[in-house]
Write an enzyme that holds these catalytic residues in place. Structure first.
Site, PDB file in Angstrom:
ATOM      1  N   GLY A  49      25.829  -8.065  40.983  1.00 56.31           N
ATOM      2  CA  GLY A  49      26.831  -8.124  39.924  1.00 56.31           C
ATOM      3  C   GLY A  49      27.941  -7.144  40.180  1.00 56.31           C
ATOM      4  N   GLU A  65      31.108 -12.627  42.322  1.00 61.71           N
ATOM      5  CA  GLU A  65      30.187 -11.571  42.761  1.00 61.71           C
ATOM      6  C   GLU A  65      29.017 -12.163  43.530  1.00 61.71           C
ATOM      7  OE1 GLU A  65      30.372  -8.367  42.557  1.00 61.71           O
ATOM      8  OE2 GLU A  65      32.018  -7.999  41.162  1.00 61.71           O
ATOM      9  N   GLU A  69      28.369 -10.938  47.224  1.00 62.61           N
ATOM     10  CA  GLU A  69      27.229 -10.068  47.515  1.00 62.61           C
ATOM     11  C   GLU A  69      26.101 -10.781  48.237  1.00 62.61           C
ATOM     12  OE1 GLU A  69      25.927  -7.227  44.766  1.00 62.61           O
ATOM     13  OE2 GLU A  69      27.762  -7.217  43.595  1.00 62.61           O
ATOM     14  N   PRO A  86      23.950   1.000  24.177  1.00 63.13           N
ATOM     15  CA  PRO A  86      24.934   2.024  24.543  1.00 63.13           C
ATOM     16  C   PRO A  86      24.534   2.866  25.755  1.00 63.13           C
ATOM     17  CG  PRO A  86      24.648   1.953  22.172  1.00 63.13           C
ATOM     18  CD  PRO A  86      23.607   1.042  22.758  1.00 63.13           C
ATOM     19  N   GLU A 116      21.940  -5.099  51.470  1.00 56.79           N
ATOM     20  CA  GLU A 116      20.609  -5.601  51.772  1.00 56.79           C
ATOM     21  C   GLU A 116      20.140  -6.489  50.622  1.00 56.79           C
ATOM     22  OE1 GLU A 116      16.168  -3.817  52.780  1.00 56.79           O
ATOM     23  OE2 GLU A 116      17.822  -2.486  52.271  1.00 56.79           O
TER      24      GLU A 116
END
Lengths: 225, 225
Positions: A49, A65, A69, A86, A116
Site C-alpha cells: 500500500g 500501488e 509494489e 487514531p 521483497e
DNA sequence: TCAAAAGTGTTCTCCCTACACCCATGG
DNA sequence: CCATGGGTGTAGGGAGAACACTTTTGA
C-alpha cells in the site's frame, strides 16, 4: 528536493490505501505480503500500500500501488473499509482505505519494485505491521461472504480449469469439504460454467460464462453451501 | 479566533463522516436528511455528517455527528465505505467515510442543532448535495443484503412488535410481498423471536431473542427470501 | 351484522444430500 | 493388472411455496 509544505486550517490525516491480495496456487488460498524496508515496523511483513495522491480515487491508488509494489494487475478490486484508529500509525495520524484484490497467480509476477514480496497461506500469516492483521482477518471474512454471490474463481483461476480445481478453491476458502459429485452438479446447474468442447483433454475443462453470471447477478442470486 | 495552521510535507485530504440513517415508521423505510444551511449546495438536502476530529475513530465521529445533528442515538452503526472521488467536494479535496445507521423513530427526536431535519421515504428522495445520492443508493443495497443475516428489526422496531409490523418492515426494505403465514412460520422457526406472554393484547406481540440470535450468527446463518 | 385482520395446518414440489458404480488412464 | 481419478445417476428427506377456513374485534 525542496521541502514543500501543505497547510490547512484544521488538522488533516494522511490517507493511504492497503491491499489484501488473494491468490490461489491450486492447493491453497494465499495472500501476498511485502517485507517493510523502512521504519516503522521495518523488517515486518505488511500489506502492500501507500499514500493516496491528490488526483486519484482510492480505487485508482490501490491499483497503482498494487502494480508498483507487486507487478500484479488485479482482476478484481473491491473496497473493504477504512481503518481509522487514531494510534494505528506511530508517526502521524494515518487512515487507510483497505482493498481486497484477486489476482491470478499464474500471471507474470514481475515485481517492479525491488521490495521483497511473498505469498503466504492464510493459515500461516506471520506477524504483520500496523493493524494489518486486523485488516487481513476482515478481508478473509468478506471474501468468505463474497464467494456466495461472486464467481471468485473467475478472478483467481486461469481461463480454463477443471471442476476439481474449482472445488479445491472453494474448499480452501471456506475451510470445508464438499461431495465431489454434488459440487459439480450444483455448479453446472447454476449455469455460470461452460464446458470446453475440445475432446482432447481427459479431465473436462470449464470456463466461466460471464453473460449468464451477469444476468444472475441482476436477479440477485446466491449460492448456498 | 486565531487562524491556526496545520502543515504537512505532502498534501492531505480532509476527512469527513456521513451517515445514512434508516428508520421505520410502521409503513415505510425512511431516511433522515438535513437541509444544508451553508454553501456549497446551500438549501439542498444532504446526509448528516461532518469533519473527523484528530482523536476519534470514524465510528466515533459518525456517532457524534449523528447525535449532534439529529439528536438520535444509533442502535446500530456500521461502516459502508469511503468515497474518494477527487472532485466530490468543490472546496478542497474531501474524502468521506460513509456509515449506515439504524434508529428507532419512536425514540425522542430532540434534534440538538437547529438544523432542519426530515424523514424521507426511500422512493421519494429529493436532489442531494455532493455525491450523497450515490452513497444513499449504496447504503440501500447494503441494507438489503444485511437483512439476510442481521435482525434489522431489532434496531428499527420498538422493543415489542407484532408479526405484521415485522413483515411490513421486511417488505418495505426488500420491495416484495410475502405470504403472511409462511413469513410468520419462517420467522418463528428460526427461533430469534419470543412471543410475549401477556394475554391482554389480541395481536400477538413478539420481541427479539438476542441470545438465540448471537448463537445463530456464530454458526453463520442466513435467511433466504 | 359485516368487514378486516389474525391465528392455524396441509400438501406438493423442488433442491440438497448421501451414496455406488463404471470407465479411462498410467504405472 | 491394479490403483487412482474422473464421469454419471438415484433415492430419501427437509424446507419453502401455495393455499382455505375459522375466530375475533371494531365499526
Amino acid at each position: 528536493m525542496e521541502q514543500k509544505e501543505y497547510c490547512y486550517k484544521y488538522p488533516h490525516p494522511a490517507v493511504t490505501t492497503d491491499c489484501v491480495i488473494f491468490g490461489f496456487d491450486g492447493q491453497r488460498l494465499k495472500v501476498l505480503l511485502i517485507r517493510r524496508g523502512i521504519d516503522p515496523y521495518k523488517g515486518l511483513w505488511a500489506l502492500p500500500g501507500g499514500f493516496l495522491t491528490p488526483d486519484e480515487t482510492a480505487e485508482q491508488g490501490a491499483a497503482r500501488e498494487l502494480k508498483e509494489e507487486t507487478g500484479f494487475e488485479a482482476s478484481y478490486l473491491e473496497q473493504l473499509r477504512a481503518y481509522t484508529a487514531p494510534g494505528r500509525d506511530p508517526r502521524e495520524r494515518v487512515i487507510t482505505i483497505a482493498f481486497i484484490a484477486l489476482v491470478k497467480i499464474a500471471d507474470v509476477c514481475g515485481g517492479d519494485d525491488a521490495a521483497e514480496a511473498r505469498w503466504f497461506a492464510t493459515d500461516e500469516i506471520p506477524q504483520l505491521a500496523f493493524d494489518h492483521d486486523l485488516i487481513l482477518r476482515d478481508a478473509l471474512t468478506r471474501l468468505r461472504e463474497k464467494i456466495h454471490f461472486h464467481p471468485i474463481g473467475h478472478d483467481l483461476l486461469p481461463e480454463q480449469f477443471t471442476m476439481k480445481e474449482l472445488q479445491t478453491l472453494y474448499e480452501s476458502i471456506l475451510n470445508v469439504n464438499f461431495d465431489r459429485r454434488n459440487f459439480a452438479k450444483k455448479m453446472i446447474h447454476i449455469g455460470i460454467l461452460s464446458p470446453i468442447e475440445e475432446p482432447k483433454s481427459r479431465p473436462q475443462l470449464y470456463e466461466f460464462n460471464l453473460k449468464t453470471y451477469s444476468e444472475l447477478k441482476n436477479r440477485g442470486f446466491r449460492l448456498e453451501f
